[in-house]
Design a protein around this motif. Structure first.
Motif, PDB file in Angstrom:
ATOM      1  N   TRP A   1       0.892  -1.230   0.096  1.00 45.04           N
ATOM      2  CA  TRP A   1       0.118  -0.148  -0.069  1.00 45.04           C
ATOM      3  C   TRP A   1       0.810   1.260   0.129  1.00 45.04           C
ATOM      4  O   TRP A   1       0.638   2.246  -0.792  1.00 45.04           O
ATOM      5  N   LEU A   2       2.051   1.378   0.801  1.00 44.07           N
ATOM      6  CA  LEU A   2       2.710   2.500   0.802  1.00 44.07           C
ATOM      7  C   LEU A   2       3.484   2.754  -0.335  1.00 44.07           C
ATOM      8  O   LEU A   2       3.465   3.911  -0.971  1.00 44.07           O
ATOM      9  N   PHE A   3       3.536   1.632  -1.266  1.00 40.08           N
ATOM     10  CA  PHE A   3       4.541   2.017  -2.355  1.00 40.08           C
ATOM     11  C   PHE A   3       3.603   2.254  -3.568  1.00 40.08           C
ATOM     12  O   PHE A   3       4.004   2.380  -4.722  1.00 40.08           O
ATOM     13  N   TRP A   4       2.411   2.305  -3.397  1.00 41.44           N
ATOM     14  CA  TRP A   4       1.133   3.070  -4.241  1.00 41.44           C
ATOM     15  C   TRP A   4       0.855   4.460  -3.791  1.00 41.44           C
ATOM     16  O   TRP A   4       1.140   5.342  -4.666  1.00 41.44           O
ATOM     17  N   VAL A   5       0.771   4.439  -2.542  1.00 46.21           N
ATOM     18  CA  VAL A   5       0.241   5.700  -1.916  1.00 46.21           C
ATOM     19  C   VAL A   5       1.236   6.707  -2.047  1.00 46.21           C
ATOM     20  O   VAL A   5       1.179   7.891  -2.461  1.00 46.21           O
ATOM     21  N   ALA A   6       2.518   6.630  -1.703  1.00 46.74           N
ATOM     22  CA  ALA A   6       3.349   7.371  -1.696  1.00 46.74           C
ATOM     23  C   ALA A   6       3.921   7.989  -2.864  1.00 46.74           C
ATOM     24  O   ALA A   6       4.110   9.268  -3.251  1.00 46.74           O
ATOM     25  N   PRO A   7       4.342   7.059  -3.989  1.00 43.43           N
ATOM     26  CA  PRO A   7       4.658   7.537  -5.355  1.00 43.43           C
ATOM     27  C   PRO A   7       3.442   8.399  -5.834  1.00 43.43           C
ATOM     28  O   PRO A   7       3.845   9.562  -6.612  1.00 43.43           O
ATOM     29  N   LEU A   8       2.155   8.206  -5.742  1.00 44.09           N
ATOM     30  CA  LEU A   8       1.299   8.603  -6.325  1.00 44.09           C
ATOM     31  C   LEU A   8       0.781  10.117  -5.639  1.00 44.09           C
ATOM     32  O   LEU A   8       0.601  11.123  -6.481  1.00 44.09           O
ATOM     33  N   VAL A   9       0.923  10.136  -4.171  1.00 49.11           N
ATOM     34  CA  VAL A   9       0.980  11.339  -3.674  1.00 49.11           C
ATOM     35  C   VAL A   9       2.099  12.424  -4.197  1.00 49.11           C
ATOM     36  O   VAL A   9       2.061  13.600  -4.431  1.00 49.11           O
ATOM     37  N   GLY A  10       3.378  11.702  -4.068  1.00 49.29           N
ATOM     38  CA  GLY A  10       4.604  12.407  -4.728  1.00 49.29           C
ATOM     39  C   GLY A  10       4.556  13.087  -6.177  1.00 49.29           C
ATOM     40  O   GLY A  10       4.805  14.206  -6.507  1.00 49.29           O
ATOM     41  N   ALA A  11       3.977  12.221  -6.892  1.00 50.87           N
ATOM     42  CA  ALA A  11       3.913  12.531  -8.433  1.00 50.87           C
ATOM     43  C   ALA A  11       2.619  13.912  -8.480  1.00 50.87           C
ATOM     44  O   ALA A  11       2.799  14.792  -9.176  1.00 50.87           O
ATOM     45  N   ALA A  12       1.530  13.959  -7.790  1.00 50.84           N
ATOM     46  CA  ALA A  12       0.624  14.862  -7.656  1.00 50.84           C
ATOM     47  C   ALA A  12       1.437  16.226  -7.281  1.00 50.84           C
ATOM     48  O   ALA A  12       1.066  17.345  -7.671  1.00 50.84           O
ATOM     49  N   ILE A  13       2.249  16.420  -5.960  1.00 56.99           N
ATOM     50  CA  ILE A  13       3.015  17.312  -5.435  1.00 56.99           C
ATOM     51  C   ILE A  13       3.761  17.941  -6.692  1.00 56.99           C
ATOM     52  O   ILE A  13       4.100  19.106  -6.871  1.00 56.99           O
ATOM     53  N   GLY A  14       4.707  16.804  -7.175  1.00 51.66           N
ATOM     54  CA  GLY A  14       5.412  17.286  -8.231  1.00 51.66           C
ATOM     55  C   GLY A  14       4.820  18.077  -9.533  1.00 51.66           C
ATOM     56  O   GLY A  14       5.253  19.146  -9.922  1.00 51.66           O
ATOM     57  N   ALA A  15       3.642  17.729  -9.825  1.00 50.84           N
ATOM     58  CA  ALA A  15       2.921  18.251 -10.905  1.00 50.84           C
ATOM     59  C   ALA A  15       2.425  19.635 -10.383  1.00 50.84           C
ATOM     60  O   ALA A  15       2.619  20.433 -11.280  1.00 50.84           O
ATOM     61  N   ILE A  16       2.089  19.676  -9.057  1.00 49.91           N
ATOM     62  CA  ILE A  16       1.607  21.037  -8.680  1.00 49.91           C
ATOM     63  C   ILE A  16       2.666  22.058  -8.585  1.00 49.91           C
ATOM     64  O   ILE A  16       2.388  23.197  -9.167  1.00 49.91           O
ATOM     65  N   ILE A  17       3.824  21.323  -8.040  1.00 49.81           N
ATOM     66  CA  ILE A  17       5.036  22.410  -8.204  1.00 49.81           C
ATOM     67  C   ILE A  17       5.281  22.647  -9.553  1.00 49.81           C
ATOM     68  O   ILE A  17       5.664  24.003  -9.600  1.00 49.81           O
ATOM     69  N   TRP A  18       5.260  22.189 -10.380  1.00 54.32           N
ATOM     70  CA  TRP A  18       5.600  22.577 -11.805  1.00 54.32           C
ATOM     71  C   TRP A  18       4.800  23.466 -12.484  1.00 54.32           C
ATOM     72  O   TRP A  18       5.243  24.407 -12.818  1.00 54.32           O
ATOM     73  N   LYS A  19       3.442  23.195 -12.392  1.00 57.25           N
ATOM     74  CA  LYS A  19       2.513  24.106 -12.695  1.00 57.25           C
ATOM     75  C   LYS A  19       2.342  25.367 -12.105  1.00 57.25           C
ATOM     76  O   LYS A  19       2.292  26.327 -13.030  1.00 57.25           O
ATOM     77  N   ALA A  20       2.623  25.419 -10.854  1.00 61.09           N
ATOM     78  CA  ALA A  20       2.360  26.556 -10.185  1.00 61.09           C
ATOM     79  C   ALA A  20       3.645  27.533 -10.112  1.00 61.09           C
ATOM     80  O   ALA A  20       3.736  28.663 -10.194  1.00 61.09           O
ATOM     81  N   LEU A  21       4.898  26.684 -10.153  1.00 55.77           N
ATOM     82  CA  LEU A  21       6.222  27.775  -9.859  1.00 55.77           C
ATOM     83  C   LEU A  21       6.887  27.600 -11.184  1.00 55.77           C
ATOM     84  O   LEU A  21       7.933  28.642 -11.398  1.00 55.77           O
ATOM     85  N   LEU A  22       7.096  26.461 -12.044  1.00 56.91           N
ATOM     86  CA  LEU A  22       8.201  26.266 -12.684  1.00 56.91           C
ATOM     87  C   LEU A  22       7.729  25.737 -14.154  1.00 56.91           C
ATOM     88  O   LEU A  22       8.688  26.711 -15.142  1.00 56.91           O
ATOM     89  N   GLY A  23       6.576  25.664 -14.726  1.00 50.96           N
ATOM     90  CA  GLY A  23       6.427  25.322 -16.029  1.00 50.96           C
ATOM     91  C   GLY A  23       5.744  26.507 -16.602  1.00 50.96           C
ATOM     92  O   GLY A  23       5.428  27.491 -16.324  1.00 50.96           O
TER      93      GLY A  23
END
Length: 228
Positions: free
Chosen positions: A204-226
């Motif tokens: 479960w952790l190795f589904w939840v954590a990567p998916l949460v991390g991916a969402a965070i990465g996408a948000i950071i990119w769209k908000a600050l870097l993209g």
């Protein structure tokens, strides 16, 4: 669509066979084993080679977390998310089955952890659940940022697989001691099915954590870097 799903199947298959195969077959050979560095390079090379081979067909995700991150960043159609996930997981399971057939051909073979991911007793050096969560979330977030940056319109054309593959290598160098490195739910699922440990109970952790991390990465990119 079939060719895209086939590309994701074979790309994920190669990632698991090459990356996890290096850990199961080559890392532990006395005196000449490739160690953490070799396994890290193997994972990076699988993504680099298949990104060049089939990335032009499917986008070269080979990872449910990457597919989610790209969808949230507006680079991938959300309606294709579940089909991609299915193709990736099936590819990972098929590769793990092939790897098991190869590894079991050696006398005295015991699956043990079988390159699976874990925390606590299943962590390579004993890291707990919180450390595993933070590691997988943070490193997946940066992996998605690397992918979005390397494939953006402002990046040099044709070079994206290089920073992506090197990024995955670096991620493994950092996190193999902590969780044996997932950042990829499909990769974790495939080998956990063959491990003789409690890896499935911790999956479960190795589904939840990567998916949460991916969402965070996408948000950071769209908000600050993209800038696309």
């Amino acid at each position: 669509m079939l060719n895209k799903l086939s590309a994701e199947f074979f790309g994920t298959f190669w990632l698991v066979l090459g990356g996890c195969g290096s850990a199961v077959l080559a890392a532990a050979i006395p005196d000449v084993g490739i160690g953490y560095l070799g396994v890290s390079l193997a994972f990076g090379l699988t993504v680099l080679t298949m990104a060049y081979a089939v990335g032009g067909i499917s986008g070269g995700h080979f990872n449910p977390a990457v597919s989610l991150g790209l969808a949230l960043a507006g680079r991938f159609e959300a309606r294709n998310l579940i089909p991609y996930w299915i193709a990736q997981v099936i590819g990972a399971i098929a590769a793990a089955a092939v790897l098991y057939l190869i590894a079991s051909g050696k006398a005295g073979f015991a699956p043990g952890g079988f390159a699976s991911n874990g925390y606590g007793e299943l962590s390579p050096t004993g890291y707990g659940m919180t450390a595993a969560l933070v590691t997988e979330i943070a490193l997946t977030a940066f992996f998605v940022i690397i992918i979005l940056g390397a494939t953006s319109a402002t990046a040099p054309a044709g070079f994206a697989p290089l920073p992506i593959g090197l990024g995955l290598t670096l991620i493994h160098l950092v996190s193999i001691p902590v969780t044996n490195t997932s950042v990829n739910p499909a990769r974790s699922t495939g080998v956990a099915l063959f491990a003789e440990t409690a890896a499935l109970g911790q999956l479960w952790l190795f589904w939840v954590a990567p998916l949460v991390g991916a969402a965070i990465g996408a948000i950071i990119w769209k908000a600050l870097l993209g800038r696309d």
